[in-house]
Scaffold this motif. Sequence first.
Motif, PDB file in Angstrom:
ATOM      1  N   UNK A  54       0.825  -1.206   0.000  1.00 37.56           N
ATOM      2  CA  UNK A  54       0.000   0.000   0.000  1.00 37.56           C
ATOM      3  C   UNK A  54       0.859   1.257   0.000  1.00 37.56           C
ATOM      4  N   UNK A  55       0.292   2.317  -0.554  1.00 31.52           N
ATOM      5  CA  UNK A  55       0.899   3.639  -0.412  1.00 31.52           C
ATOM      6  C   UNK A  55       0.388   4.234   0.901  1.00 31.52           C
ATOM      7  N   UNK A  86       9.882   5.289  -2.534  1.00 34.10           N
ATOM      8  CA  UNK A  86       9.619   6.486  -3.335  1.00 34.10           C
ATOM      9  C   UNK A  86       8.565   7.328  -2.617  1.00 34.10           C
ATOM     10  N   UNK A  87       8.623   8.625  -2.868  1.00 34.50           N
ATOM     11  CA  UNK A  87       7.644   9.552  -2.321  1.00 34.50           C
ATOM     12  C   UNK A  87       7.020  10.325  -3.473  1.00 34.50           C
ATOM     13  N   UNK A  99       3.993   7.382   0.426  1.00 29.17           N
ATOM     14  CA  UNK A  99       5.247   6.620   0.437  1.00 29.17           C
ATOM     15  C   UNK A  99       4.960   5.171   0.062  1.00 29.17           C
ATOM     16  N   UNK A 100       5.828   4.580  -0.747  1.00 29.55           N
ATOM     17  CA  UNK A 100       5.688   3.167  -1.118  1.00 29.55           C
ATOM     18  C   UNK A 100       7.070   2.602  -1.431  1.00 29.55           C
ATOM     19  N   UNK A 101       7.172   1.285  -1.504  1.00 29.98           N
ATOM     20  CA  UNK A 101       8.438   0.659  -1.862  1.00 29.98           C
ATOM     21  C   UNK A 101       8.744   0.905  -3.338  1.00 29.98           C
ATOM     22  N   UNK A 102      10.001   1.130  -3.633  1.00 28.96           N
ATOM     23  CA  UNK A 102      10.451   1.271  -5.018  1.00 28.96           C
ATOM     24  C   UNK A 102      10.679  -0.126  -5.597  1.00 28.96           C
ATOM     25  N   UNK A 103      11.079  -0.190  -6.841  1.00 27.99           N
ATOM     26  CA  UNK A 103      11.397  -1.480  -7.453  1.00 27.99           C
ATOM     27  C   UNK A 103      12.511  -2.174  -6.670  1.00 27.99           C
ATOM     28  N   UNK A 104      13.519  -1.397  -6.247  1.00 26.06           N
ATOM     29  CA  UNK A 104      14.614  -1.949  -5.446  1.00 26.06           C
ATOM     30  C   UNK A 104      14.091  -2.458  -4.104  1.00 26.06           C
ATOM     31  N   UNK A 105      13.163  -1.698  -3.520  1.00 26.04           N
ATOM     32  CA  UNK A 105      12.595  -2.090  -2.241  1.00 26.04           C
ATOM     33  C   UNK A 105      11.784  -3.374  -2.353  1.00 26.04           C
TER      34      UNK A 105
END
Length: 318
Positions: A54-55, A86-87, A99-105
């Motif tokens: 989720x964001x 990412x924000x 806020x959410x996880x990036x591709x790296x996250x």
Amino acid sequence: MEFFNKVGKMAIGSRLRMLTETITEDAARIYKLYDNIDFQPKWFPVFYTLQSGDELTITAIAKQIGHSHPSVSKIIAEMVKRGFVTEKKDKADGRRNMVSLSAKGREASVKIQAQYADVSNAVEELSAQASHDLWQAIDEWEYLLEQKSLLRRVQEQQKIRESGEVQIVSYEPRYARDFRNLNEEWISNYFKMEEADYRALDNPDGYIINKGGAILVALYHGEAVGVCALLKMNDPDYDFELAKMAVSPKAQGKNIGYLLGKAIVEKAKELGANKLYLESNTILKPAISLYHKLGFTKVAGRPSPYERSNIQMELDLG
């Protein structure tokens, strides 16, 4: 650990900090065991919360993990810089960042699953070897400290200790100046001195003692820091008036008012009193609270010699 054995439980903060540092140092090394994930242990609560996909706003994350908003904001800024999250502005409300996880996250969240399992098993093994359940103890301590903080508990112990150093003694002429000064100090701080005050404070022996009343003095390390009087009343309803209670501002917080109040009530019983009377003012909230604690209850007003009086109370000693 010799230092902690010597110092004892008052060093609990330092000992917990050392334990936290030990675990945190190991945690940093543990992340490097699993595909060498460049990850800081302090990020874990935020990272784990975002793994749901989720964001979330910073406020929502802070609420979920029990951290402050500034703390979460700082962690997220670090994770953004390392590319884990990412924000972006909320489409519905431009004032909020989502806020959410990036591709790296997201990639790291897959790799880290094996680590989660191994760490959980290692902690379970450690718990099984321990005589006490640390996790349960932490739960209990957190609950108890939420009910009453360590600061509050220390303040209470300080009050108990200092109260034990207070001595309540009967009035002697050598305390006449203290009786006047302490009363004049508090009266002048809130109100103005009145004629009835001067009659009692200028001649406590003649106005109070010689008429069958009493005065008690609170000594702290030998210094008079509080006073309280019983004025004999010519009244069919009351035997004595509790009056002229004053505690020096520098001695407040040591439970002196309560100790004086209890002692003066016991003195009234010794003198054969059945009922006590007092007058006060409702702006003196700590004093009114004290009187209630001593058992006094509000009664209908009666004529008073004091302009400042707007509440009358009584205590039945029967």
